[in-house]
Design a protein around this motif. Structure first.
Motif, PDB file in Angstrom:
ATOM      1  N   THR A   1       0.785  -1.126  -0.036  1.00 56.21           N
ATOM      2  CA  THR A   1       0.037   0.086  -0.003  1.00 56.21           C
ATOM      3  C   THR A   1       0.972   1.302  -0.070  1.00 56.21           C
ATOM      4  O   THR A   1       0.495   2.217  -0.829  1.00 56.21           O
ATOM      5  CB  THR A   1      -1.046   0.055   1.157  1.00 56.21           C
ATOM      6  OG1 THR A   1      -1.631  -1.231   1.073  1.00 56.21           O
ATOM      7  CG2 THR A   1      -1.778   1.214   1.458  1.00 56.21           C
ATOM      8  N   GLU A   2       1.835   1.058   0.818  1.00 59.73           N
ATOM      9  CA  GLU A   2       2.686   2.483   0.943  1.00 59.73           C
ATOM     10  C   GLU A   2       3.633   2.628  -0.185  1.00 59.73           C
ATOM     11  O   GLU A   2       4.169   3.688  -0.231  1.00 59.73           O
ATOM     12  CB  GLU A   2       3.333   2.478   2.327  1.00 59.73           C
ATOM     13  CG  GLU A   2       2.390   2.478   3.640  1.00 59.73           C
ATOM     14  CD  GLU A   2       1.791   3.916   3.442  1.00 59.73           C
ATOM     15  OE1 GLU A   2       2.341   4.913   3.443  1.00 59.73           O
ATOM     16  OE2 GLU A   2       0.433   3.893   3.791  1.00 59.73           O
ATOM     17  N   LEU A   3       4.327   1.510  -0.614  1.00 60.96           N
ATOM     18  CA  LEU A   3       5.498   1.918  -1.600  1.00 60.96           C
ATOM     19  C   LEU A   3       5.071   1.299  -2.873  1.00 60.96           C
ATOM     20  O   LEU A   3       5.725   1.647  -4.028  1.00 60.96           O
ATOM     21  CB  LEU A   3       6.766   0.938  -1.059  1.00 60.96           C
ATOM     22  CG  LEU A   3       7.323   1.562   0.269  1.00 60.96           C
ATOM     23  CD1 LEU A   3       8.365   0.668   0.825  1.00 60.96           C
ATOM     24  CD2 LEU A   3       7.674   2.863   0.282  1.00 60.96           C
ATOM     25  N   GLY A   4       3.943   0.365  -3.027  1.00 56.21           N
ATOM     26  CA  GLY A   4       3.432   0.141  -4.238  1.00 56.21           C
ATOM     27  C   GLY A   4       3.834  -1.451  -4.566  1.00 56.21           C
ATOM     28  O   GLY A   4       4.709  -1.992  -3.983  1.00 56.21           O
ATOM     29  N   PRO A   5       3.207  -1.937  -5.638  1.00 51.82           N
ATOM     30  CA  PRO A   5       3.385  -3.351  -5.695  1.00 51.82           C
ATOM     31  C   PRO A   5       5.018  -3.550  -6.284  1.00 51.82           C
ATOM     32  O   PRO A   5       5.250  -4.882  -5.883  1.00 51.82           O
ATOM     33  CB  PRO A   5       2.776  -3.660  -7.008  1.00 51.82           C
ATOM     34  CG  PRO A   5       1.586  -2.389  -7.021  1.00 51.82           C
ATOM     35  CD  PRO A   5       2.214  -1.331  -6.547  1.00 51.82           C
ATOM     36  N   ILE A   6       5.462  -2.717  -6.707  1.00 51.69           N
ATOM     37  CA  ILE A   6       7.139  -3.040  -7.072  1.00 51.69           C
ATOM     38  C   ILE A   6       7.985  -3.507  -5.954  1.00 51.69           C
ATOM     39  O   ILE A   6       8.768  -4.288  -5.928  1.00 51.69           O
ATOM     40  CB  ILE A   6       7.484  -1.941  -8.055  1.00 51.69           C
ATOM     41  CG1 ILE A   6       8.890  -2.594  -8.617  1.00 51.69           C
ATOM     42  CG2 ILE A   6       7.869  -1.070  -7.127  1.00 51.69           C
ATOM     43  CD1 ILE A   6       8.619  -3.090  -9.881  1.00 51.69           C
ATOM     44  N   ALA A   7       7.500  -3.020  -4.920  1.00 51.09           N
ATOM     45  CA  ALA A   7       8.521  -3.066  -3.502  1.00 51.09           C
ATOM     46  C   ALA A   7       7.853  -4.244  -2.872  1.00 51.09           C
ATOM     47  O   ALA A   7       8.484  -4.379  -1.726  1.00 51.09           O
ATOM     48  CB  ALA A   7       8.378  -1.728  -2.829  1.00 51.09           C
ATOM     49  N   THR A   8       6.835  -4.878  -3.173  1.00 46.67           N
ATOM     50  CA  THR A   8       6.254  -5.888  -2.149  1.00 46.67           C
ATOM     51  C   THR A   8       7.501  -7.142  -1.841  1.00 46.67           C
ATOM     52  O   THR A   8       7.768  -7.541  -2.991  1.00 46.67           O
ATOM     53  CB  THR A   8       5.100  -6.502  -3.041  1.00 46.67           C
ATOM     54  OG1 THR A   8       4.103  -5.647  -3.276  1.00 46.67           O
ATOM     55  CG2 THR A   8       4.448  -7.593  -2.136  1.00 46.67           C
ATOM     56  N   PRO A   9       7.289  -7.512  -0.787  1.00 47.75           N
ATOM     57  CA  PRO A   9       8.528  -8.555  -0.482  1.00 47.75           C
ATOM     58  C   PRO A   9       7.922  -9.929  -0.658  1.00 47.75           C
ATOM     59  O   PRO A   9       6.634 -10.047  -0.560  1.00 47.75           O
ATOM     60  CB  PRO A   9       8.613  -8.254   1.008  1.00 47.75           C
ATOM     61  CG  PRO A   9       7.713  -7.497   1.681  1.00 47.75           C
ATOM     62  CD  PRO A   9       7.051  -6.590   0.630  1.00 47.75           C
ATOM     63  N   SER A  10       8.725 -10.780  -1.156  1.00 43.64           N
ATOM     64  CA  SER A  10       8.281 -11.981  -1.476  1.00 43.64           C
ATOM     65  C   SER A  10       8.013 -12.843  -0.317  1.00 43.64           C
ATOM     66  O   SER A  10       7.252 -13.895  -0.243  1.00 43.64           O
ATOM     67  CB  SER A  10       9.315 -12.707  -2.403  1.00 43.64           C
ATOM     68  OG  SER A  10      10.440 -12.798  -2.089  1.00 43.64           O
ATOM     69  N   ALA A  11       8.862 -12.568   0.825  1.00 45.70           N
ATOM     70  CA  ALA A  11       8.738 -13.390   1.944  1.00 45.70           C
ATOM     71  C   ALA A  11       9.142 -12.479   3.030  1.00 45.70           C
ATOM     72  O   ALA A  11      10.203 -11.519   3.001  1.00 45.70           O
ATOM     73  CB  ALA A  11       9.581 -14.481   1.902  1.00 45.70           C
ATOM     74  N   ILE A  12       8.810 -12.694   4.224  1.00 49.15           N
ATOM     75  CA  ILE A  12       9.155 -12.215   5.473  1.00 49.15           C
ATOM     76  C   ILE A  12       9.684 -12.953   6.668  1.00 49.15           C
ATOM     77  O   ILE A  12       9.159 -13.944   6.766  1.00 49.15           O
ATOM     78  CB  ILE A  12       8.203 -11.147   6.168  1.00 49.15           C
ATOM     79  CG1 ILE A  12       7.757  -9.986   5.228  1.00 49.15           C
ATOM     80  CG2 ILE A  12       8.550 -10.327   7.492  1.00 49.15           C
ATOM     81  CD1 ILE A  12       6.751  -9.028   5.670  1.00 49.15           C
ATOM     82  N   ARG A  13      10.921 -12.517   6.963  1.00 51.15           N
ATOM     83  CA  ARG A  13      11.489 -13.553   8.082  1.00 51.15           C
ATOM     84  C   ARG A  13      11.682 -12.699   9.377  1.00 51.15           C
ATOM     85  O   ARG A  13      12.245 -11.767   9.227  1.00 51.15           O
ATOM     86  CB  ARG A  13      12.926 -14.224   7.622  1.00 51.15           C
ATOM     87  CG  ARG A  13      12.820 -15.091   6.481  1.00 51.15           C
ATOM     88  CD  ARG A  13      14.002 -15.696   6.238  1.00 51.15           C
ATOM     89  NE  ARG A  13      15.168 -15.570   7.200  1.00 51.15           N
ATOM     90  CZ  ARG A  13      16.327 -16.005   6.854  1.00 51.15           C
ATOM     91  NH1 ARG A  13      16.805 -16.482   5.784  1.00 51.15           N
ATOM     92  NH2 ARG A  13      17.550 -15.685   7.459  1.00 51.15           N
ATOM     93  N   PHE A  14      11.317 -13.362  10.441  1.00 48.79           N
ATOM     94  CA  PHE A  14      11.375 -12.511  11.813  1.00 48.79           C
ATOM     95  C   PHE A  14      12.710 -13.126  12.611  1.00 48.79           C
ATOM     96  O   PHE A  14      13.140 -14.456  12.139  1.00 48.79           O
ATOM     97  CB  PHE A  14      10.286 -13.071  12.703  1.00 48.79           C
ATOM     98  CG  PHE A  14       9.065 -12.499  12.150  1.00 48.79           C
ATOM     99  CD1 PHE A  14       8.600 -11.299  12.315  1.00 48.79           C
ATOM    100  CD2 PHE A  14       7.992 -13.378  11.361  1.00 48.79           C
ATOM    101  CE1 PHE A  14       7.540 -10.678  11.736  1.00 48.79           C
ATOM    102  CE2 PHE A  14       6.877 -12.937  10.820  1.00 48.79           C
ATOM    103  CZ  PHE A  14       6.338 -11.639  11.135  1.00 48.79           C
ATOM    104  N   ALA A  15      13.520 -12.292  13.013  1.00 47.90           N
ATOM    105  CA  ALA A  15      14.651 -12.716  13.748  1.00 47.90           C
ATOM    106  C   ALA A  15      14.672 -12.134  15.124  1.00 47.90           C
ATOM    107  O   ALA A  15      13.940 -11.110  15.551  1.00 47.90           O
ATOM    108  CB  ALA A  15      15.821 -12.093  12.954  1.00 47.90           C
ATOM    109  N   ALA A  16      15.209 -13.006  16.065  1.00 51.40           N
ATOM    110  CA  ALA A  16      15.264 -12.595  17.391  1.00 51.40           C
ATOM    111  C   ALA A  16      16.278 -11.322  17.798  1.00 51.40           C
ATOM    112  O   ALA A  16      15.967 -10.768  18.706  1.00 51.40           O
ATOM    113  CB  ALA A  16      16.030 -13.697  18.264  1.00 51.40           C
TER     114      ALA A  16
END
Length: 69
Positions: A22-37
């Motif tokens: 929504t904020e940056l547009g479809p071109i910036a959509t990450p393919s995956a998100i990984r959480f880290a400690a």
């Protein structure tokens, strides 16, 4: 890394992807998100971005003598 009060979940990852889209547009959509400690940091507190990149690409981490223990 998550701020206090947030719990790692698939719903949160989907919400973060939707927010970026929504904020940056479809071109910036990450393919995956990984959480880290925690993030790899130097003794002076700077984030070691080259280590993050090496982990993602499967390359050798190189010299990590300045890594905070």
């Amino acid at each position: 890394m998550l701020r206090g009060g947030y719990v790692e979940s698939e719903a949160l990852a989907a919400e973060l992807v939707a927010h970026v889209r929504t904020e940056l547009g479809p071109i910036a959509t990450p393919s995956a998100i990984r959480f880290a400690a925690k993030l790899p940091k130097t003794r002076s507190g700077k984030i070691m971005r080259r280590l993050l990149k090496a982990q993602e690409t499967g390359q050798d981490l190189g010299d990590v003598t300045t890594l905070e223990e």
